[in-house]
Design an enzyme around this catalytic site. Structure first.
Site, PDB file in Angstrom:
ATOM      1  CD  GLN A 279       9.707  -1.347   2.173  1.00  0.00           C
ATOM      2  OE1 GLN A 279       9.516  -0.930   1.032  1.00  0.00           O
ATOM      3  NE2 GLN A 279       9.963  -2.355   2.572  1.00  0.00           N
ATOM      4  CG  HIS A 282      14.212  -0.292  -1.083  1.00  0.00           C
ATOM      5  ND1 HIS A 282      14.930  -1.058  -1.831  1.00  0.00           N
ATOM      6  CD2 HIS A 282      13.440  -1.205  -0.446  1.00  0.00           C
ATOM      7  CE1 HIS A 282      14.557  -2.209  -1.738  1.00  0.00           C
ATOM      8  NE2 HIS A 282      13.567  -2.215  -0.600  1.00  0.00           N
ATOM      9  CD  GLU A 347       6.221  -1.235  -3.232  1.00  0.00           C
ATOM     10  OE1 GLU A 347       6.876  -2.037  -3.712  1.00  0.00           O
ATOM     11  OE2 GLU A 347       6.808  -0.087  -2.799  1.00  0.00           O
ATOM     12  CG  HIS A 348       5.449  -3.247   0.733  1.00  0.00           C
ATOM     13  ND1 HIS A 348       6.286  -2.437   0.237  1.00  0.00           N
ATOM     14  CD2 HIS A 348       5.620  -4.243  -0.236  1.00  0.00           C
ATOM     15  CE1 HIS A 348       7.183  -2.904  -0.730  1.00  0.00           C
ATOM     16  NE2 HIS A 348       6.704  -4.129  -0.849  1.00  0.00           N
TER      17      HIS A 348
END
Length: 455
Positions: A279, A282, A347-348
């Site tokens: 992550q 990104h 989000e995750h």
């Protein structure tokens, strides 16, 4: 190095949604310009911001097909992965659509109510093509629209210099950001074009940025107006989607990516570190977070992050994210970890926990997340690429009230009413409607109800 804090040391503001989009005057000006000047405005903005400002925008289908065949020949693993990802996403989205059934039921004698689920006529998809052209985004945006039964899908993606124009562009010193090659053939990133062909999107326009969102929202001479616009992008794209919402539907305003991992002592520190870094790479403001109950395990994960950064090609971005946004939280219990996750609404959300009663309990306790990844083998990156799930998910706390992009975004659930003449249900509804019309002072409402009773 990633920060390690105890749960009681977390400031309450950390749980507040992060806002990285401003509907600023620049975006408003762009949208107004596109509304008033259409294609001419699109070409001007392409000259200013892109590497190419083509003479027209629609990329011929033959170009998409050729890009797909080239990918299959030169990069078969990528081609096969895209096909597999599309296959799974289509199966999942098709099953999602089946859950929205049409029905009609008799609520009371002679009064029938029902619902119909109807796809929108045209969907607009935006696919960014910056540092890392997001091939998987094509799958995640086009596929659920296909499964929904949308009549027409149009895609906008930033223009590239066409191979036939590259020589002329190089000679002129053009084809660079801020020095666009103008008047050439429409073209885009070849991987994105190939993915579009694989997923069945045949109308791809070489147009990027907030101006592309405006074009799909309001229509131009070349780009048709859509009913729904989906897809990620930079802050200008996000701001444009926010600005046109209401004129068209959108799936969400997506911010920087987030992962929240609840890990027990059975988790592999190297795996957890890899998921955090996946992550972090990104964006410098991506937010990688882990919660555990063991300080020794937290230190092992921190050490593993530093070790893996040494060999990571995207280390510069990942390092900035880890240092500024990364966090390991030491909780008193896994129940507290679940509570923290629900407050953060990430989000995750990963449950890097051993199968058993404890994990089952935590799975039932968590409720605010975009997607949930259960167990050590359910890597979040599977959801990003090839597990049927959609990777366009709510960020910045939006998971408290919304899910991710799905077939639902492209469907309208509408209702129907059918009343039999003279039936008990019709008469009772007429009497009730008349009384409520009187109570609200709406005489025409009351009359329209009672007139059916012969009053």
């Amino acid at each position: 190095m990633i920060k390690i804090l105890k749960a009681n040391e977390i400031d309450g503001s950390w749980f507040t949604g992060r806002n990285f989009t401003d509907t600023d005057q620049v975006v408003k000006t762009v949208i107004k310009d596109v509304i008033e000047n259409g294609d001419e405005a699109l070409k001007r903005y392409a000259q200013k911001f892109d590497v190419s400002s083509p003479a027209s925008f629609l990329i011929p289908e033959e170009e998409l097909k050729n890009a797909c065949e080239k990918l299959k020949k030169e990069h078969p693993e990528t081609y096969d992965a895209l096909c597999y990802s599309h296959e799974l996403a289509l199966k999942f989205a098709t099953r999602q659509k089946e859950s929205f059934d049409n029905f009609e039921m008799e609520l009371t004698p002679g009064l029938f109510t029902g619902q119909k689920t109807i796809p929108v006529e045209r969907a607009g998809v935006y696919v960014p093509a910056g540092r890392f052209p997001l091939l998987s985004t094509v799958v995640m945006t086009v596929t659920p629209a296909k499964a929904a039964g949308v009549d027409e899908i149009v895609m906008c993606t930033p223009p590239r210099v066409h191979p036939d124009d590259r020589s002329a562009a190089e000679k002129a010193g053009l084809g660079l950001p801020g020095k666009a090659f103008t008047g050439g053939k429409p073209y885009a990133d070849e991987g994105i074009m190939a993915a579009a062909w694989i997923c069945g999107c045949k109308k791809v326009y070489a147009c990027g940025g907030s101006q592309a969102i405006a074009a799909m929202a309001y229509g131009t001479e070349s780009i048709p107006e859509a009913s729904v616009i989906v897809g990620p992008g930079n802050r200008f794209v996000a701001a444009a989607k926010k600005e046109v919402y209401g004129k068209v539907g959108i799936e969400m305003i997506a911010g920087p990516t987030e992962v929240f991992i609840i890990a027990d002592d059975s988790a592999n520190p190297a795996w957890v570190a890899a998921d955090l870094l996946a992550q972090a790479e990104h964006d410098v403001v991506a937010q990688p977070v882990m919660v555990c109950t063991n300080e020794a395990f937290a230190k092992k994960v921190s050490e593993e992050i530093e070790k893996q950064l040494l060999t990571l090609s995207t280390a510069q971005t990942a390092r900035a994210s880890i240092d500024s946004q990364g966090l390991i939280i030491i909780a008193d219990s896994y129940e507290q970890a679940a509570e923290l996750a629900n407050r953060k609404a990430p989000e995750h959300l990963e449950l890097a926990m051993e199968e058993g009663k404890e994990r089952d309990k935590i799975e039932k306790l968590v409720r605010n997340y975009g997607s949930l990844f259960i167990g050590h083998n359910s890597a979040e990156v599977f959801g990003d690429y090839a597990a049927g799930l959609n990777h366009t998910l709510p960020t910045s706390g939006a998971a408290r009230y919304s899910g991710g992009l799905s077939v639902r975004v492209f469907l309208k659930t509408v209702t129907t009413l059918r009343a039999d003449k003279g039936s008990e249900g019709m008469k009772k509804s007429a009497v009730a409607a008349g009384a409520l019309g009187d109570a609200e002072g709406l005489a025409a409402h009351a009359r329209a109800a009672r007139i059916r009773l012969g009053e």
